[in-house]
Design a protein around this motif. Structure first.
Motif, PDB file in Angstrom:
ATOM      1  N   LYS A 298       0.838  -1.192   0.000  1.00 51.27           N
ATOM      2  CA  LYS A 298       0.000   0.000   0.000  1.00 51.27           C
ATOM      3  C   LYS A 298       0.878   1.248   0.000  1.00 51.27           C
ATOM      4  O   LYS A 298       1.918   1.279   0.657  1.00 51.27           O
ATOM      5  CB  LYS A 298      -0.906   0.016   1.236  1.00 51.27           C
ATOM      6  N   VAL A 299       0.465   2.264  -0.747  1.00 50.90           N
ATOM      7  CA  VAL A 299       1.132   3.553  -0.698  1.00 50.90           C
ATOM      8  C   VAL A 299       0.692   4.265   0.583  1.00 50.90           C
ATOM      9  O   VAL A 299      -0.492   4.301   0.906  1.00 50.90           O
ATOM     10  CB  VAL A 299       0.764   4.422  -1.921  1.00 50.90           C
ATOM     11  N   ARG A 300       1.641   4.814   1.310  1.00 52.00           N
ATOM     12  CA  ARG A 300       1.283   5.555   2.528  1.00 52.00           C
ATOM     13  C   ARG A 300       0.416   6.754   2.162  1.00 52.00           C
ATOM     14  O   ARG A 300       0.692   7.465   1.190  1.00 52.00           O
ATOM     15  CB  ARG A 300       2.542   6.032   3.249  1.00 52.00           C
ATOM     16  N   ASP A 301      -0.596   6.973   2.966  1.00 54.35           N
ATOM     17  CA  ASP A 301      -1.552   8.043   2.677  1.00 54.35           C
ATOM     18  C   ASP A 301      -0.874   9.400   2.516  1.00 54.35           C
ATOM     19  O   ASP A 301      -1.280  10.203   1.667  1.00 54.35           O
ATOM     20  CB  ASP A 301      -2.590   8.128   3.797  1.00 54.35           C
ATOM     21  N   LYS A 302       0.165   9.661   3.282  1.00 56.04           N
ATOM     22  CA  LYS A 302       0.800  10.977   3.233  1.00 56.04           C
ATOM     23  C   LYS A 302       1.512  11.253   1.913  1.00 56.04           C
ATOM     24  O   LYS A 302       1.887  12.397   1.634  1.00 56.04           O
ATOM     25  CB  LYS A 302       1.767  11.153   4.399  1.00 56.04           C
ATOM     26  N   TYR A 303       1.709  10.193   1.082  1.00 53.46           N
ATOM     27  CA  TYR A 303       2.396  10.377  -0.192  1.00 53.46           C
ATOM     28  C   TYR A 303       1.454  10.316  -1.394  1.00 53.46           C
ATOM     29  O   TYR A 303       1.915  10.380  -2.541  1.00 53.46           O
ATOM     30  CB  TYR A 303       3.485   9.313  -0.368  1.00 53.46           C
ATOM     31  N   LEU A 304       0.171  10.191  -1.165  1.00 51.44           N
ATOM     32  CA  LEU A 304      -0.763  10.026  -2.284  1.00 51.44           C
ATOM     33  C   LEU A 304      -0.720  11.197  -3.259  1.00 51.44           C
ATOM     34  O   LEU A 304      -0.784  11.003  -4.477  1.00 51.44           O
ATOM     35  CB  LEU A 304      -2.186   9.828  -1.748  1.00 51.44           C
ATOM     36  N   GLU A 305      -0.583  12.413  -2.743  1.00 55.14           N
ATOM     37  CA  GLU A 305      -0.502  13.568  -3.641  1.00 55.14           C
ATOM     38  C   GLU A 305       0.780  13.545  -4.449  1.00 55.14           C
ATOM     39  O   GLU A 305       0.796  13.983  -5.610  1.00 55.14           O
ATOM     40  CB  GLU A 305      -0.616  14.864  -2.840  1.00 55.14           C
ATOM     41  N   ARG A 306       1.861  13.050  -3.859  1.00 56.39           N
ATOM     42  CA  ARG A 306       3.141  12.976  -4.578  1.00 56.39           C
ATOM     43  C   ARG A 306       3.073  11.951  -5.713  1.00 56.39           C
ATOM     44  O   ARG A 306       3.737  12.112  -6.739  1.00 56.39           O
ATOM     45  CB  ARG A 306       4.272  12.572  -3.612  1.00 56.39           C
ATOM     46  N   ILE A 307       2.312  10.890  -5.506  1.00 61.32           N
ATOM     47  CA  ILE A 307       2.243   9.805  -6.480  1.00 61.32           C
ATOM     48  C   ILE A 307       1.407  10.183  -7.697  1.00 61.32           C
ATOM     49  O   ILE A 307       1.677   9.757  -8.821  1.00 61.32           O
ATOM     50  CB  ILE A 307       1.661   8.535  -5.820  1.00 61.32           C
ATOM     51  N   GLU A 308       0.403  11.008  -7.510  1.00 66.56           N
ATOM     52  CA  GLU A 308      -0.501  11.365  -8.602  1.00 66.56           C
ATOM     53  C   GLU A 308       0.271  11.948  -9.780  1.00 66.56           C
ATOM     54  O   GLU A 308       0.938  12.977  -9.675  1.00 66.56           O
ATOM     55  CB  GLU A 308      -1.535  12.376  -8.111  1.00 66.56           C
ATOM     56  N   GLY A 309       0.259  11.259 -10.922  1.00 68.84           N
ATOM     57  CA  GLY A 309       0.944  11.712 -12.129  1.00 68.84           C
ATOM     58  C   GLY A 309       2.443  11.512 -12.133  1.00 68.84           C
ATOM     59  O   GLY A 309       3.124  11.967 -13.056  1.00 68.84           O
ATOM     60  N   ALA A 310       2.984  10.816 -11.128  1.00 70.22           N
ATOM     61  CA  ALA A 310       4.440  10.660 -11.005  1.00 70.22           C
ATOM     62  C   ALA A 310       4.957   9.427 -11.743  1.00 70.22           C
ATOM     63  O   ALA A 310       4.213   8.489 -12.037  1.00 70.22           O
ATOM     64  CB  ALA A 310       4.842  10.573  -9.538  1.00 70.22           C
ATOM     65  N   ARG A 311       6.246   9.450 -12.030  1.00 67.10           N
ATOM     66  CA  ARG A 311       6.968   8.314 -12.598  1.00 67.10           C
ATOM     67  C   ARG A 311       7.877   7.778 -11.492  1.00 67.10           C
ATOM     68  O   ARG A 311       8.731   8.505 -10.987  1.00 67.10           O
ATOM     69  CB  ARG A 311       7.783   8.748 -13.823  1.00 67.10           C
ATOM     70  N   VAL A 312       7.680   6.520 -11.111  1.00 61.75           N
ATOM     71  CA  VAL A 312       8.320   5.958  -9.917  1.00 61.75           C
ATOM     72  C   VAL A 312       9.257   4.812 -10.291  1.00 61.75           C
ATOM     73  O   VAL A 312       8.901   3.945 -11.109  1.00 61.75           O
ATOM     74  CB  VAL A 312       7.268   5.451  -8.915  1.00 61.75           C
ATOM     75  N   MET A 313      10.440   4.791  -9.684  1.00 63.69           N
ATOM     76  CA  MET A 313      11.384   3.698  -9.877  1.00 63.69           C
ATOM     77  C   MET A 313      11.440   2.855  -8.605  1.00 63.69           C
ATOM     78  O   MET A 313      11.775   3.357  -7.533  1.00 63.69           O
ATOM     79  CB  MET A 313      12.782   4.220 -10.199  1.00 63.69           C
ATOM     80  N   LEU A 314      11.095   1.578  -8.729  1.00 67.05           N
ATOM     81  CA  LEU A 314      11.194   0.644  -7.620  1.00 67.05           C
ATOM     82  C   LEU A 314      12.602   0.064  -7.553  1.00 67.05           C
ATOM     83  O   LEU A 314      13.216  -0.220  -8.586  1.00 67.05           O
ATOM     84  CB  LEU A 314      10.196  -0.507  -7.800  1.00 67.05           C
ATOM     85  N   ILE A 315      13.098  -0.128  -6.325  1.00 69.86           N
ATOM     86  CA  ILE A 315      14.422  -0.695  -6.119  1.00 69.86           C
ATOM     87  C   ILE A 315      14.284  -1.977  -5.320  1.00 69.86           C
ATOM     88  O   ILE A 315      13.647  -1.998  -4.262  1.00 69.86           O
ATOM     89  CB  ILE A 315      15.340   0.288  -5.349  1.00 69.86           C
ATOM     90  N   ASP A 316      14.878  -3.072  -5.810  1.00 71.00           N
ATOM     91  CA  ASP A 316      14.866  -4.336  -5.080  1.00 71.00           C
ATOM     92  C   ASP A 316      16.187  -5.047  -5.313  1.00 71.00           C
ATOM     93  O   ASP A 316      16.961  -4.674  -6.203  1.00 71.00           O
ATOM     94  CB  ASP A 316      13.683  -5.201  -5.533  1.00 71.00           C
ATOM     95  N   ASP A 317      16.444  -6.068  -4.510  1.00 72.83           N
ATOM     96  CA  ASP A 317      17.718  -6.770  -4.651  1.00 72.83           C
ATOM     97  C   ASP A 317      17.654  -7.887  -5.695  1.00 72.83           C
ATOM     98  O   ASP A 317      18.541  -8.015  -6.527  1.00 72.83           O
ATOM     99  CB  ASP A 317      18.196  -7.317  -3.298  1.00 72.83           C
ATOM    100  N   VAL A 318      16.585  -8.690  -5.659  1.00 79.17           N
ATOM    101  CA  VAL A 318      16.495  -9.856  -6.544  1.00 79.17           C
ATOM    102  C   VAL A 318      15.146  -9.874  -7.256  1.00 79.17           C
ATOM    103  O   VAL A 318      14.101  -9.683  -6.637  1.00 79.17           O
ATOM    104  CB  VAL A 318      16.657 -11.169  -5.750  1.00 79.17           C
ATOM    105  N   PHE A 319      15.178 -10.089  -8.555  1.00 71.91           N
ATOM    106  CA  PHE A 319      13.980 -10.289  -9.376  1.00 71.91           C
ATOM    107  C   PHE A 319      13.949 -11.769  -9.733  1.00 71.91           C
ATOM    108  O   PHE A 319      14.831 -12.250 -10.447  1.00 71.91           O
ATOM    109  CB  PHE A 319      14.078  -9.417 -10.628  1.00 71.91           C
ATOM    110  N   THR A 320      12.946 -12.486  -9.218  1.00 76.84           N
ATOM    111  CA  THR A 320      12.852 -13.912  -9.539  1.00 76.84           C
ATOM    112  C   THR A 320      11.784 -14.115 -10.611  1.00 76.84           C
ATOM    113  O   THR A 320      12.093 -14.311 -11.779  1.00 76.84           O
ATOM    114  CB  THR A 320      12.540 -14.741  -8.275  1.00 76.84           C
ATOM    115  N   THR A 321      10.521 -14.025 -10.229  1.00 81.43           N
ATOM    116  CA  THR A 321       9.447 -14.085 -11.223  1.00 81.43           C
ATOM    117  C   THR A 321       8.883 -12.698 -11.510  1.00 81.43           C
ATOM    118  O   THR A 321       8.109 -12.531 -12.457  1.00 81.43           O
ATOM    119  CB  THR A 321       8.291 -14.969 -10.730  1.00 81.43           C
ATOM    120  N   GLY A 322       9.229 -11.725 -10.680  1.00 77.82           N
ATOM    121  CA  GLY A 322       8.682 -10.382 -10.833  1.00 77.82           C
ATOM    122  C   GLY A 322       7.380 -10.173 -10.089  1.00 77.82           C
ATOM    123  O   GLY A 322       6.786  -9.092 -10.167  1.00 77.82           O
TER     124      GLY A 322
END
Length: 255
Positions: free
Chosen positions: A189-213
């Motif tokens: 879940k996106v934290r409620d306090k960031y919902l305005e920041r997310i609207e229309g944004a381009r987001v990069m997720l960072i993780d260590d391992v991609f297995t099946t995605g």
């Protein structure tokens, strides 16, 4: 301090005082080197051709730009890329950092990632976020490995708590692709306090391992539901193929 925290602190102090050598096998290394010569020869970086969406390595004879899985069903994320394959010395180094608190291995992997990743993979995002751990797993491990590994990447603003893990999912190890998807369904879940920041944004997720995605796909779906217009994913390593239901590509008992 709890026993687990004391052990992690002890390991960290030992690693800092007595560098463990090769990040993959602990053999002696030259000054500033992450891997010994044997483990360096095992490194398997991902080179083209690969799927233009999920980044899966493609046979050189394959003319289609997308892998069969992405042609069949496009994921929620728009692009996923990984530096190398989760095998050999890279896999051992990731496991040492993630499960055994090898601080120097984590720092070296973060540096390797930052120095080796193509600049074009870092472009196009307004902000970045690590895949979150559940508080119980965070308490046990003591750190979010994705956040630490991605700390040196030349990314836009990193928001460590942009996403939360709503429920404590079972470890992904030993699960097949369909089971992995079911396991993490609606777990983020996106934290409620960031919902305005997310609207229309381009987001990069960072993780260590991609297995099946499955994990980054579920995170991407939640981000788009919250209003993100584009979601990418960067991982240090990825599996070359989907695991069989009884195949472990990570340490037992973890995700």
């Amino acid at each position: 301090m709890q026993a687990g925290g004391a052990a992690r602190l002890g390991n960290a102090l030992i690693n800092l005082a007595f560098p463990p050598g090769c990040a993959a096998c602990s053999a002696p290394c030259g000054p500033g080197e992450l891997f010994c010569s044997h483990c360096a020869d095992e490194l398997s970086f991902i080179e083209p051709p690969y799927c233009q969406i999920c980044g899966r390595p493609q046979p050189a004879t394959e003319s289609h730009k997308l892998c069969p899985a992405c042609r069949k069903s496009q994921p929620a994320f728009d692009r996923a890329r990984a530096l190398g394959l989760h095998t050999g010395s890279l896999a051992r180094a990731v496991r040492g950092f993630k499960y055994y608190g090898k601080v120097s291995a984590g720092a070296g992997l973060a540096r390797l990632w930052a120095e080796s990743i193509p600049i074009r993979w870092l472009k196009g995002a307004d902000l970045a976020a690590p895949v979150p751990l559940h508080p119980l797993r965070m308490m046990k491990r003591g750190f979010n490995q994705s956040l630490r590994l991605g700390a040196k990447l030349a990314l836009p603003e990193m928001i460590p708590d942009l996403l939360i893990r709503k429920r404590h999912t079972r470890p992904q190890v030993g699960l097949g692709p369909a089971q992995r998807r079911q396991n993490v369904a609606q777990a983020f879940k996106v934290r409620d306090k960031y919902l305005e920041r997310i609207e229309g944004a381009r987001v990069m997720l960072i993780d260590d391992v991609f297995t099946t995605g499955a994990t980054v796909n579920e995170c991407a779906a939640e981000l788009k539901y919250a209003g993100a217009v584009w979601v990418g994913a960067l991982t240090l390593v990825r599996a070359g193929k989907d695991p069989e239901p009884d195949e472990s590509v990570e340490m037992p008992g973890e995700e």
